[in-house]
Design an enzyme around this catalytic site. Sequence first.
Site, PDB file in Angstrom:
ATOM      1  N   MET A  76       2.164  -2.294  -2.492  1.00  0.00           N
ATOM      2  CA  MET A  76       3.076  -3.231  -1.958  1.00  0.00           C
ATOM      3  C   MET A  76       3.223  -4.524  -2.402  1.00  0.00           C
ATOM      4  O   MET A  76       2.263  -5.160  -3.312  1.00  0.00           O
ATOM      5  CB  MET A  76       3.038  -3.144  -0.292  1.00  0.00           C
ATOM      6  CG  MET A  76       1.645  -4.135   0.106  1.00  0.00           C
ATOM      7  SD  MET A  76       1.515  -4.102   1.780  1.00  0.00           S
ATOM      8  CE  MET A  76       1.298  -2.475   2.693  1.00  0.00           C
ATOM      9  N   HIS A  77       4.184  -5.422  -2.014  1.00  0.00           N
ATOM     10  CA  HIS A  77       4.224  -6.779  -2.747  1.00  0.00           C
ATOM     11  C   HIS A  77       4.010  -7.764  -1.401  1.00  0.00           C
ATOM     12  O   HIS A  77       4.917  -7.848  -0.803  1.00  0.00           O
ATOM     13  CB  HIS A  77       5.652  -6.976  -3.092  1.00  0.00           C
ATOM     14  CG  HIS A  77       6.027  -6.161  -4.335  1.00  0.00           C
ATOM     15  ND1 HIS A  77       7.147  -5.983  -4.607  1.00  0.00           N
ATOM     16  CD2 HIS A  77       5.164  -6.007  -5.545  1.00  0.00           C
ATOM     17  CE1 HIS A  77       7.427  -5.383  -5.834  1.00  0.00           C
ATOM     18  NE2 HIS A  77       6.007  -5.167  -6.361  1.00  0.00           N
TER      19      HIS A  77
ATOM     20  N   VAL B 152       8.407  -5.664   2.186  1.00  0.00           N
ATOM     21  CA  VAL B 152       9.446  -4.902   2.225  1.00  0.00           C
ATOM     22  C   VAL B 152       9.604  -3.651   1.214  1.00  0.00           C
ATOM     23  O   VAL B 152      10.205  -2.984   1.174  1.00  0.00           O
ATOM     24  CB  VAL B 152      11.074  -5.350   2.322  1.00  0.00           C
ATOM     25  CG1 VAL B 152      11.005  -6.418   3.512  1.00  0.00           C
ATOM     26  CG2 VAL B 152      11.360  -6.301   1.162  1.00  0.00           C
ATOM     27  N   HIS B 153       8.640  -3.925   0.078  1.00  0.00           N
ATOM     28  CA  HIS B 153       8.768  -3.017  -1.015  1.00  0.00           C
ATOM     29  C   HIS B 153       7.230  -2.126  -0.845  1.00  0.00           C
ATOM     30  O   HIS B 153       6.221  -2.691  -0.884  1.00  0.00           O
ATOM     31  CB  HIS B 153       8.538  -3.946  -2.180  1.00  0.00           C
ATOM     32  CG  HIS B 153       9.702  -4.701  -2.413  1.00  0.00           C
ATOM     33  ND1 HIS B 153       9.852  -5.665  -3.182  1.00  0.00           N
ATOM     34  CD2 HIS B 153      11.134  -4.482  -1.950  1.00  0.00           C
ATOM     35  CE1 HIS B 153      11.133  -6.191  -3.228  1.00  0.00           C
ATOM     36  NE2 HIS B 153      11.849  -5.404  -2.396  1.00  0.00           N
ATOM     37  N   LEU B 154       7.444  -0.810  -0.628  1.00  0.00           N
ATOM     38  CA  LEU B 154       6.350   0.122  -0.605  1.00  0.00           C
ATOM     39  C   LEU B 154       6.556   1.134  -1.698  1.00  0.00           C
ATOM     40  O   LEU B 154       7.523   1.666  -1.700  1.00  0.00           O
ATOM     41  CB  LEU B 154       6.029   0.579   0.851  1.00  0.00           C
ATOM     42  CG  LEU B 154       5.669  -0.273   1.762  1.00  0.00           C
ATOM     43  CD1 LEU B 154       6.876   0.004   3.144  1.00  0.00           C
ATOM     44  CD2 LEU B 154       4.291  -0.120   2.345  1.00  0.00           C
TER      45      LEU B 154
END
Lengths: 474, 110
Positions: free
Chosen positions: A256-257, A410-412
């Site tokens: 993730m971020h 929100v990024h996986l």
Amino acid sequence: MADLVTDVLVVGSGAGGAVTAAALARAGRTVTVLEEGPWVDADAVPPFSLEEMVAKYRHKGPTAAFGNPVIAYTEGRCVGGSTEINSGLYHRLPHHLADEWRSAYAIDEFTPEALDGYADRVEGQLSVARVPGAPPPSSAALERGATKLGWRNVEFARVFAYDAQGRGTKQTMSRTMLPAALAAGATIIPDCRVLGLITRGDRVVGARCRRTHPGGGVERLNVRADHVFVCGGAVHTPALLQRSGIRRNVGNGLKMHPTIKIAARFPHPVDHDGVPMHRVTEFSPFVAIGGSASRKGYVALALADTGEPYAEAMADWENISVYYAAIRSEGSGRVLAARGLRSPVVTYSLTEGDLSRLARGLVHLGELLLAAGATELHPSVAGGTVAHRLDDLGSWWDQVTRARANLMTVHLTSSVRMGENRDRTGADSFGRVWGYSNLRVNDGSLIPDAPGVNPQAAIMAIATRNCDQFLAEA
Amino acid sequence: MLWFEREVVGALTESPDQPLRSSVESFVDGTLRDMPEHLRAGVVGESVLLGTYVAGLRALGRMAADDPAALLDRLDAWEASRIGVVRSYVRLMRSLVVLAENELAPEGAA
């Protein structure tokens, strides 16, 4: 119990699933898309609103990855998936990452040139454009601050179509690829959760599902399929595979971020309807700086993070916008579909290096916002110093700790990585799950590592590539 | 929503406007109900433990009953707790209330 027969079953309708459905339906295959969430009209609720959260987000809002610290994350759960709720920022996979991943994971046909060719095709079907005219004030602030400091910055294109008046409409999957799939004969069934895949030897022969009807009735649905593409995203794709007894290199290596934020107060009003399109790339690929949704509720949330009284600042909320620093993390996580639980358990471990990078990102973001003219900075750190000048930022280095940093993402990605290196991957170079001849993954789960940018463009290009390979093979 | 969760939401909600307070409570209730079940189970467990602790303090006369300000002080202290899940509990409840209160407030309301 109802039964349905299809040639290709696509589970999930986000960036990966919608591209898959459109590509295969156009090629003449009989395609059925099952989406767990509802079909919500794209114009039914305002972007980033509470109504949108309730209607389109999984769990009606953020959920959490366990770890120290806990990291909040969000996912879409509706027809179109997370493309319905994201910012629409569009960034092709950086070339150096394609080279790096091709080598590390032994991914066939994964050159930057090949991926650019698929990106060209995706972009030909969407509208990828920059904002016509001047950027909104929240975005201009990023550009202004970076320019003043001599830092590289870029206005990202977005998946937006603009009319003659310059009004933009986000080209979500429910507005683009899914109508294209329907026009080519695909069937989309919303409100249909896939409970498990039915396997026989090295084949998947179908799926057991539970469909909820608009009136509230529930029925069991069995779908028989010749080919299955699982496109439920980096959390729910591995969870479905695990529920179906498929576990080898599935669910580990989640990336993730992790993101840390600042609410910045300016001496002038800023916009609150969208998300800034400028990004500061000076510290890429490990730290990216950009802007977040800044509706009133999000401004209040960001102001509340320090724990200091914020009523005075909130009275001036129209002059406040929320910005972030996101990192490419060395850490990783796991997705675990535990027996008896409807939702998978998600964990994520940040490294000490990640924490240091987050602190660095926060300080750089503070420098940038002060250079852009911000007069007051509220970091998303419990007990964090509210900064007014550069000297105040030094204290943040020690304040970004596991106990105090309030992180989200929100990024996986990367929970069923692709490649020919079987020790490190759950699927081959084109998404076929190891050990199964007709089961493929085609979403962000395949991406071997966090890309450092919004992954939607990479997901769509890779999904298009994998569909080509499937059609050529079939 | 458990009794202690309702009390926490009431204490964290700043507006005296009753319809808004009800809307906030309803939103938080819906969100808690829709959480992943393992997270919800953890929140329920904490609500029971922390609620019992608060009830004990009140029974011993060490904390005023029916005093949202006293509960707010307690929540502030827990938000700085050394125990991660206690911090997370307060952050979760506060986040939901702050978001809902500011998004659901009528246009033009302070």
